[in-house]
Each structure stands twice: as C-alpha cells, then as structure tokens.
Design a protein around this motif. Structure first.
Motif, short mmCIF file in Angstrom:
data_model
loop_
_atom_site.label_atom_id
_atom_site.label_comp_id
_atom_site.label_asym_id
_atom_site.label_seq_id
_atom_site.Cartn_x
_atom_site.Cartn_y
_atom_site.Cartn_z
N ASP A 245 0.80 -1.22 0.00
CA ASP A 245 0.00 0.00 0.00
C ASP A 245 0.84 1.28 0.00
OD1 ASP A 245 -2.13 -1.72 0.03
OD2 ASP A 245 -2.64 -1.40 2.14
N THR B 53 -4.97 -1.06 -5.16
CA THR B 53 -5.27 -1.81 -3.92
C THR B 53 -6.72 -2.31 -3.90
OG1 THR B 53 -6.01 0.12 -2.64
CG2 THR B 53 -3.64 -0.34 -2.69
N GLN C 124 0.83 6.98 -0.03
CA GLN C 124 0.49 6.03 1.02
C GLN C 124 -1.02 5.81 1.01
OE1 GLN C 124 1.97 8.22 4.36
NE2 GLN C 124 4.11 7.69 3.97
N VAL C 125 -1.45 4.55 0.86
CA VAL C 125 -2.86 4.22 0.71
C VAL C 125 -3.40 3.63 2.01
CG1 VAL C 125 -4.58 2.93 -0.62
CG2 VAL C 125 -2.49 3.77 -1.75
N GLU C 126 -4.53 4.15 2.46
CA GLU C 126 -5.24 3.59 3.62
C GLU C 126 -6.49 2.89 3.12
OE1 GLU C 126 -7.71 5.05 7.61
OE2 GLU C 126 -6.52 6.49 6.43
N ARG C 127 -6.65 1.62 3.50
CA ARG C 127 -7.83 0.84 3.09
C ARG C 127 -8.97 1.14 4.07
NH1 ARG C 127 -6.11 -4.39 -0.08
NH2 ARG C 127 -3.96 -3.86 -0.64
N VAL C 128 -9.78 2.13 3.75
CA VAL C 128 -10.81 2.59 4.66
C VAL C 128 -11.95 1.60 4.77
CG1 VAL C 128 -12.47 4.45 5.13
CG2 VAL C 128 -10.20 4.99 4.18
N ARG D 261 -10.89 4.21 -0.47
CA ARG D 261 -9.47 4.35 -0.20
C ARG D 261 -9.12 5.81 0.06
NH1 ARG D 261 -10.09 -0.28 0.35
NH2 ARG D 261 -9.06 -2.02 -0.73
N ARG D 262 -8.20 6.02 0.99
CA ARG D 262 -7.67 7.35 1.27
C ARG D 262 -6.18 7.35 0.91
NH1 ARG D 262 -9.11 7.84 6.30
NH2 ARG D 262 -11.11 8.79 5.76
N THR E 137 -2.53 9.58 0.71
CA THR E 137 -1.73 10.74 1.12
C THR E 137 -0.48 10.79 0.27
OG1 THR E 137 -2.53 10.56 3.41
CG2 THR E 137 -0.54 11.88 3.03
N ASN F 200 -3.94 15.15 -0.58
CA ASN F 200 -4.65 13.93 -0.15
C ASN F 200 -5.90 13.73 -0.98
OD1 ASN F 200 -6.75 15.43 1.14
ND2 ASN F 200 -5.52 15.56 3.00
N THR G 108 -9.52 11.06 -1.40
CA THR G 108 -10.39 9.95 -1.04
C THR G 108 -11.12 9.51 -2.30
OG1 THR G 108 -10.69 10.75 1.22
CG2 THR G 108 -12.30 9.18 0.39
#
Length: 291
Positions: free
Chosen positions: A20, A50, A77-81, A90-91, A93, A103, A105
């Motif tokens: 990610d 992702t 940098q990917v956050e799997r919300v 996905r979020r 940054t 950033n 979303t």
C-alpha cells in the motif's frame, strides 16, 4: 520513448515500494510547482492498485495542500478505509520530502442496474473537433509564428486540446465575456486497454483547462498573466465508461469568483452527447502585482 501519450502512461505506472505504498516520478520541468493533474492521477492509480478490478472508481475528492517540487519523487500512502459488498473506499496521502502535499479519497463501486436512467443534454451544440484548430495553429495564425517555448510545450503535451470558442488576445475582447469555456480533448496516442489508466489519464486532463472559465472575464487566456493561480481542491464523479484517447467535450463554467477564490464546474461528454464525468474545482487567484 517520444510519444507524449506513452510518457503519460509511463508517468502513471507507479513503483510499488511496500504494501500500500507507491512511488511516482515527477518530471523535471521549468514549472513553479508539480502539475496538480499529475498528482491527482498518480494518487488515483495508487488507490486503484489496492482494489478489486471489477469495481471502477465512481468518485474522488481531493485537496492540494502544498505545491510539489518538479523533479522530486512523490510517495503515495494508501489507507484501506472500507471494503464493502458494493463499495470500496481508499484514502491516499501524497508525501514529498517528508511533507504531505496532497490527499485524496476515492470510492469504487461494483456496477449495478438501477432500472432507470436520465441526464440533462449538453448546454449547446458545438462544432466537431476536426473543424477546430489546435492551440498551436491559433497561436501561429495570430502571431505569425509559434514561439519556441510553446512549440516545446506542444511536443510534450499528452492531450490534443481544441477550444470551441476562438482564443481572445486582448483585454477588450474579454470584457463582459461569460465565465464559460469548452474544449475538445483526447490523448495524442493510444493509452492501452486498462480502464484504470483511462480514468487516471482523464483525471490528469481534467485539471488542465478547468480554471480557464474563472479567468475568461478577467484576462486573455494566452499572453501576459495578471494572476497567480493554484488548484485548491478537486472533485470528480465518473458516470459511464470511456476512453481518454477518444474525443471528449469538456464544457466548463464558473458560477462565482470572490475573496481570491474562483469556483469552476465541468461536464465531460462523449461525441454522442452522453455525460461521462462531472467535475468541480476551486482555485486560488492572487494578483501578481500584489505578491
């Protein structure tokens, strides 16, 4: 690699450096800041890498937080919300030299049949793109020559852009002009068959001309600039599948400009008049003589 469309595909092909986490190139160019459409397109690639391939992106909402430096790589940098039955969120940054510059979303949706469909038709009938000159042809016709800087830019440009209304060159021509602009666009070469690449390429293109609508009543689009402008935020809704290497009409308008900020809305249609994408962006405008 000399084809600008191939370079765009390569620019969107991020390097995976960890789970990610992705790294994108930022070309060394003579610009004050990294082009916002590049950062948005690369961030959407990172988000899409992702997710499951059967869920195309249906919307994105993004903020441009700091200007990026050309020539310096950007880490995404990917956050799997959320991974739901129908929607994936996905979020992302974007970090450059240890600082967050952007950033995003993004929401992905498994296609469904709703049982009904409607859309408003395009606001006006416009000429076909083949009937319109390129920007370089308009500049050459007006100036009698094409400046070297513009010729170099045209050779690197990944999209063919054709303004529906002829370019205005003097302040007298822009007085009382409606804050509207429309352009035909398409990638200058094939982009392959990956739908995510086409979505991210169009995201790149969506930031190229949208704020023109804000400037049109104030100053000519080509010539000395009276304002420094920068994208503040950007939102898109993807309604139907499309190819960014086929002609699409980008109809743009600015409902308001006040307090140093201008709002622009865009609607992207295919040649048959089907609405493909809706776009909204706010930009910052500051007079150069006050900086």
């Amino acid at each position: 690699m000399t084809n600008p469309a191939e370079r765009l595909v390569d620019l969107l092909d991020l390097e995976r450096i960890e789970v990610d986490i992705f790294r994108g190139r930022s070309p060394e160019e003579s610009l004050q800041r990294v082009f916002g459409g590049q950062v948005a397109g690369q961030a959407l690639v990172a988000a899409g890498r992702t997710t499951e391939g059967d869920r195309p992106v249906h919307s994105l909402h993004a903020y441009f937080l700091r200007p990026g430096r050309p020539g310096v790589p950007i880490v995404y940098q990917v956050e799997r919300v959320r991974d739901g039955r129908s929607f994936t969120t996905r979020r992302v940054t974007a970090v450059q030299e240890g600082r967050t510059i952007f950033n995003l979303t993004a929401s992905f949706h498994r296609p469904e049949e709703a049982g009904f469909e409607h859309q408003l038709p395009p606001a006006r009938i416009v000429p076909d793109p083949e009937e319109l000159p390129t920007v370089a042809e308009e500049v050459r016709e007006h100036l009698g020559t094409l400046p070297d800087a513009l010729e170099r830019m045209a050779r690197r440009q990944p999209f063919d852009i054709r303004y529906v209304d002829r370019l205005r060159w003097t302040r007298e021509e822009v007085e009382d002009a409606d804050p509207r602009s429309a352009v035909w666009m398409r990638a200058v070469g094939p982009l392959g068959d990956d739908p995510l690449v086409h979505t991210c390429a169009l995201t790149y293109a969506s930031d190229m001309t949208l704020l023109d609508a804000v400037r049109i009543p104030v100053e000519p689009l080509w010539g000395p600039r009276g304002f420094d402008m920068a994208s503040l935020d950007h939102a898109m809704w993807f309604h139907r599948p499309f190819r960014a290497d086929e002609w699409f009409l980008y109809d743009q308008e600015s409902p308001i400009a006040t307090g140093g900020r201008g709002l622009a809305r865009g609607r992207i249609y295919d040649r048959s008049g089907r609405l493909l994408v809706s776009v909204v962006q706010e930009g910052l405008f500051r007079r150069l003589d006050r900086l």
